[in-house]
Design an enzyme around this catalytic site. Structure first.
Site, PDB file in Angstrom:
ATOM      1  N   TYR A  85      -8.867 -17.651 -20.802  1.00 25.68           N
ATOM      2  CA  TYR A  85      -8.747 -18.017 -22.185  1.00 25.68           C
ATOM      3  C   TYR A  85      -9.889 -17.356 -22.879  1.00 25.68           C
ATOM      4  CZ  TYR A  85      -5.123 -21.285 -20.854  1.00 25.68           C
ATOM      5  OH  TYR A  85      -4.077 -21.643 -20.252  1.00 25.68           O
ATOM      6  N   SER A  86      -9.528 -16.566 -24.080  1.00 26.83           N
ATOM      7  CA  SER A  86     -10.485 -15.984 -24.729  1.00 26.83           C
ATOM      8  C   SER A  86     -11.437 -17.130 -25.281  1.00 26.83           C
ATOM      9  CB  SER A  86      -9.893 -15.086 -25.782  1.00 26.83           C
ATOM     10  OG  SER A  86      -9.147 -14.314 -25.433  1.00 26.83           O
TER      11      SER A  86
ATOM     12  N   CYS B 284      -5.738  -8.007 -29.570  1.00 27.06           N
ATOM     13  CA  CYS B 284      -5.685  -9.118 -28.923  1.00 27.06           C
ATOM     14  C   CYS B 284      -4.496  -9.930 -29.312  1.00 27.06           C
ATOM     15  CB  CYS B 284      -6.976  -9.882 -29.073  1.00 27.06           C
ATOM     16  SG  CYS B 284      -7.353 -11.135 -27.884  1.00 27.06           S
TER      17      CYS B 284
ATOM     18  N   GLU C 154      -7.112  -6.300 -25.324  1.00 25.08           N
ATOM     19  CA  GLU C 154      -6.712  -7.148 -24.587  1.00 25.08           C
ATOM     20  C   GLU C 154      -5.670  -8.021 -24.889  1.00 25.08           C
ATOM     21  OE1 GLU C 154     -10.204  -9.145 -22.137  1.00 25.08           O
ATOM     22  OE2 GLU C 154     -10.005 -10.685 -23.792  1.00 25.08           O
TER      23      GLU C 154
HETATM   24  P1  FAD Z   1       2.011 -21.130 -16.323  1.00 26.22           P
HETATM   25  O1  FAD Z   1       2.011 -22.421 -15.739  1.00 26.22           O
HETATM   26  O2  FAD Z   1       1.030 -20.020 -15.902  1.00 26.22           O
HETATM   27  O3  FAD Z   1       3.280 -20.625 -16.669  1.00 26.22           O
HETATM   28  C1  FAD Z   1       3.588 -19.361 -17.335  1.00 26.22           C
HETATM   29  C2  FAD Z   1       4.907 -19.331 -18.045  1.00 26.22           C
HETATM   30  O4  FAD Z   1       6.021 -19.359 -17.222  1.00 26.22           O
HETATM   31  C3  FAD Z   1       5.151 -20.540 -19.243  1.00 26.22           C
HETATM   32  O5  FAD Z   1       5.490 -20.048 -20.317  1.00 26.22           O
HETATM   33  C4  FAD Z   1       5.900 -21.408 -18.536  1.00 26.22           C
HETATM   34  O6  FAD Z   1       6.505 -22.116 -19.660  1.00 26.22           O
HETATM   35  C5  FAD Z   1       6.909 -20.577 -17.772  1.00 26.22           C
HETATM   36  N1  FAD Z   1       7.559 -21.032 -16.438  1.00 26.22           N
HETATM   37  C6  FAD Z   1       7.058 -22.109 -15.618  1.00 26.22           C
HETATM   38  N2  FAD Z   1       7.959 -22.294 -14.658  1.00 26.22           N
HETATM   39  C7  FAD Z   1       8.970 -21.473 -15.012  1.00 26.22           C
HETATM   40  C8  FAD Z   1      10.117 -21.271 -14.267  1.00 26.22           C
HETATM   41  N3  FAD Z   1      10.453 -22.017 -13.149  1.00 26.22           N
HETATM   42  N4  FAD Z   1      10.952 -20.139 -14.623  1.00 26.22           N
HETATM   43  C9  FAD Z   1      10.491 -19.545 -15.666  1.00 26.22           C
HETATM   44  N5  FAD Z   1       9.539 -19.726 -16.601  1.00 26.22           N
HETATM   45  C10 FAD Z   1       8.794 -20.445 -16.060  1.00 26.22           C
HETATM   46  N6  FAD Z   1      -3.733 -18.161 -23.961  1.00 26.22           N
HETATM   47  C11 FAD Z   1      -4.109 -18.594 -25.029  1.00 26.22           C
HETATM   48  O7  FAD Z   1      -3.241 -19.538 -25.343  1.00 26.22           O
HETATM   49  N7  FAD Z   1      -5.079 -18.526 -25.695  1.00 26.22           N
HETATM   50  C12 FAD Z   1      -5.954 -17.365 -25.488  1.00 26.22           C
HETATM   51  O8  FAD Z   1      -7.166 -17.160 -26.010  1.00 26.22           O
HETATM   52  C13 FAD Z   1      -5.933 -16.560 -24.283  1.00 26.22           C
HETATM   53  N8  FAD Z   1      -6.498 -15.803 -24.018  1.00 26.22           N
HETATM   54  C14 FAD Z   1      -6.306 -14.974 -22.636  1.00 26.22           C
HETATM   55  C15 FAD Z   1      -7.097 -13.935 -22.444  1.00 26.22           C
HETATM   56  C16 FAD Z   1      -6.787 -13.236 -21.325  1.00 26.22           C
HETATM   57  C17 FAD Z   1      -7.851 -12.145 -20.924  1.00 26.22           C
HETATM   58  C18 FAD Z   1      -5.566 -13.438 -20.644  1.00 26.22           C
HETATM   59  C19 FAD Z   1      -5.177 -12.714 -19.407  1.00 26.22           C
HETATM   60  C20 FAD Z   1      -4.795 -14.525 -20.916  1.00 26.22           C
HETATM   61  C21 FAD Z   1      -5.017 -15.308 -21.957  1.00 26.22           C
HETATM   62  N9  FAD Z   1      -4.074 -16.326 -22.303  1.00 26.22           N
HETATM   63  C22 FAD Z   1      -4.442 -17.078 -23.517  1.00 26.22           C
HETATM   64  C23 FAD Z   1      -2.996 -16.582 -21.494  1.00 26.22           C
HETATM   65  C24 FAD Z   1      -3.284 -17.766 -20.621  1.00 26.22           C
HETATM   66  O9  FAD Z   1      -4.417 -17.198 -19.665  1.00 26.22           O
HETATM   67  C25 FAD Z   1      -2.272 -18.312 -19.902  1.00 26.22           C
HETATM   68  O10 FAD Z   1      -1.534 -17.384 -19.144  1.00 26.22           O
HETATM   69  C26 FAD Z   1      -1.269 -19.218 -20.787  1.00 26.22           C
HETATM   70  O11 FAD Z   1      -1.951 -20.273 -21.330  1.00 26.22           O
HETATM   71  C27 FAD Z   1      -0.057 -19.765 -19.764  1.00 26.22           C
HETATM   72  O12 FAD Z   1      -0.589 -20.507 -18.771  1.00 26.22           O
HETATM   73  P2  FAD Z   1      -0.040 -21.789 -18.212  1.00 26.22           P
HETATM   74  O13 FAD Z   1      -0.689 -22.337 -17.071  1.00 26.22           O
HETATM   75  O14 FAD Z   1      -0.024 -22.871 -19.516  1.00 26.22           O
HETATM   76  O15 FAD Z   1       1.652 -21.285 -17.689  1.00 26.22           O
END
Ligand code: FAD
Length: 386
Positions: free
Chosen positions: A163-164, A344, A384
């Site tokens: 997360y940024s 971003c 990013e």
């Molecule tokens: P996950 O559990 O990883 O799931 C990912 C997606 O898949 C979700 O949309 C979920 O609904 C979907 N999913 C889950 N199961 C299934 C299934 N069976 N079939 C289909 N789809 C499915 N995010 C922010 O909100 N703010 C930020 O500032 C931010 N900064 C970032 C900076 C960087 C450098 C990077 C790489 C990423 C950043 N992100 C940011 C994104 C963050 O890291 C996560 O990827 C995001 O919050 C989703 O993670 P999660 O664990 O909630 O979802």
């Protein structure tokens, strides 16, 4: 003293903070004395919202982000004092002080929904107390390990999500002890029924948005060098392009450029923010940005693209690339003069933006590929996306 004592006079607060844990990496050693003085109307209004005698952690809880947003309205153009100024000392950014197998246990200070009722989806501003042990620079990210078991590796923890960081190195309380994140809750809708399927909702974003003050949170990092704010030239131009939560690093930059009284860094250049979101209710940190516009009209520009409310010149949805196209002449001139450009947000933003920039370059009789490789070579191009 195990906890910090805050004593408040009429317009000043002096806070002394006990050293509960020594800083993990000695290069980032802190000065443990913090003072909010009368110099700044930001800190005064922060002080005025605090109880007469309390602990700093309590003060953080009492002084919610809403209060800070109110202080944005109240503040004059004077800047906020920050400390410890030793956070300016290291010549290199802190990197990976904590790793997935050896993460840092921080505490949630506050979780606040920061979008209005008509915004599609939910975005939260989350303040995390790292007690000075996880220093970072503006533009870096933290990793978060959500609690529970990794479904793909039984018995193992979840993978880290990045997360940024949306605050400056001094945090939302200007004391170098917190970091803030801007998190969009990932929700899964079944494509056939259109209904939410909670079993497939994003693990970490839902953990973060559902967390409560006082909850523990496992953090790694800080990481990332691509989005660091170059500070060698106080007259520089910074063109910041964001979709949704991609605005997070820019909130940090803009606080550093316009809100905080950072020693030896008086910004006199131009910061230009392009923010693409769905509608007015989805705008993030709009109060802060509007305040900079009012107080620093010569140094800050802010253009919004509201895809579900505005139309582009072809009658389609207004995306951030349409705004870039509108100002393309100025943007190209600024880039030719050495401006930094940052992108971003969601990965999907880049193809449309690149197509627009390529088309504009061709209309100007320039090769976009040559221009892009020059921008990369000059370290003016910062991306990013996720
Ligand atoms: P996950 O559990 O990883 O799931 C990912 C997606 O898949 C979700 O949309 C979920 O609904 C979907 N999913 C889950 N199961 C299934 C299934 N069976 N079939 C289909 N789809 C499915 N995010 C922010 O909100 N703010 C930020 O500032 C931010 N900064 C970032 C900076 C960087 C450098 C990077 C790489 C990423 C950043 N992100 C940011 C994104 C963050 O890291 C996560 O990827 C995001 O919050 C989703 O993670 P999660 O664990 O909630 O979802």
């Amino acid at each position: 003293m195990s906890h910090s004592a805050v004593s408040q006079a009429a317009t000043a607060v002096s806070v002394s903070v006990g050293n509960e844990r020594s800083l993990r990496r000695s290069v980032f050693k802190h000065n443990n004395s913090i003072s909010f003085n009368t110099k700044s109307s930001w800190s005064s209004s922060l002080a005025l919202n605090q109880k007469t005698t309390t602990t700093i952690r309590d003060a953080r809880r009492y002084t919610s982000t809403t209060t800070l947003c109110m202080s944005v309205q109240q503040a004059s153009s004077s800047k906020v004092s920050v400390s410890p100024i030793e956070l300016e000392d290291p010549s290199d950014p802190p990197l990976n002080l904590y790793k997935p197998k050896d993460s840092y246990t921080a505490k949630i200070v506050s979780v606040e929904r920061v979008v209005g009722p008509k915004a599609p989806g939910e975005t939260c501003h989350i303040v995390i107390d790292h007690d000075g042990n996880l220093p970072y620079w503006e533009g870096q990210s933290y990793g978060v390990i959500p609690p529970g078991e990794n479904p793909k590796k039984p018995g193992a923890p979840h993978n880290v999500r990045l997360y940024s960081i949306a605050s400056t190195r001094y945090g939302d309380f200007f004391d170098g002890k917190t970091a803030s994140l801007c998190v969009r809750r990932a929700v899964y809708y079944d494509p056939e029924t259109g209904k939410e399927d909670p079993s497939k909702n994003g693990v970490c974003s839902n953990f973060l948005c559902d967390s409560k003050p006082g909850d523990n949170i496992q953090i790694t990092g800080p990481s990332g060098k691509v989005m660091l704010l170059p500070e060698n030239d106080p007259n520089a131009t910074h063109i910041m392009i964001a979709t949704g939560t991609g605005v997070a690093p820019y909130r940090g930059y803009l606080r550093r450029l316009f809100m905080e009284d950072v020693p030896n860094y008086g910004f006199k250049g131009l910061a230009w923010l392009f923010l693409g979101v769905a509608n007015t209710d989805s705008l993030l940190y709009d109060d802060e940005f509007s305040k900079y516009l009012k107080d620093h009209p010569d140094n800050f520009r802010f253009d919004k693209a509201l895809s579900r409310e505005e139309k582009n010149k072809k009658g389609g949805k207004m995306y951030v690339q349409d705004k870039i196209e509108e100002y393309s002449d100025e943007i190209f001139k600024l880039l030719d003069n050495g401006a930094h450009i940052y992108f971003c947000g969601l990965k999907g933003m880049m193809p449309g933006i690149q197509d627009t920039l390529k088309r504009v370059a061709e209309e100007r009789g320039e090769s976009w590929d040559a221009k892009l490789s020059q921008l990369r070579k000059n370290k003016q191009w910062h991306v990013e996306v996720y």
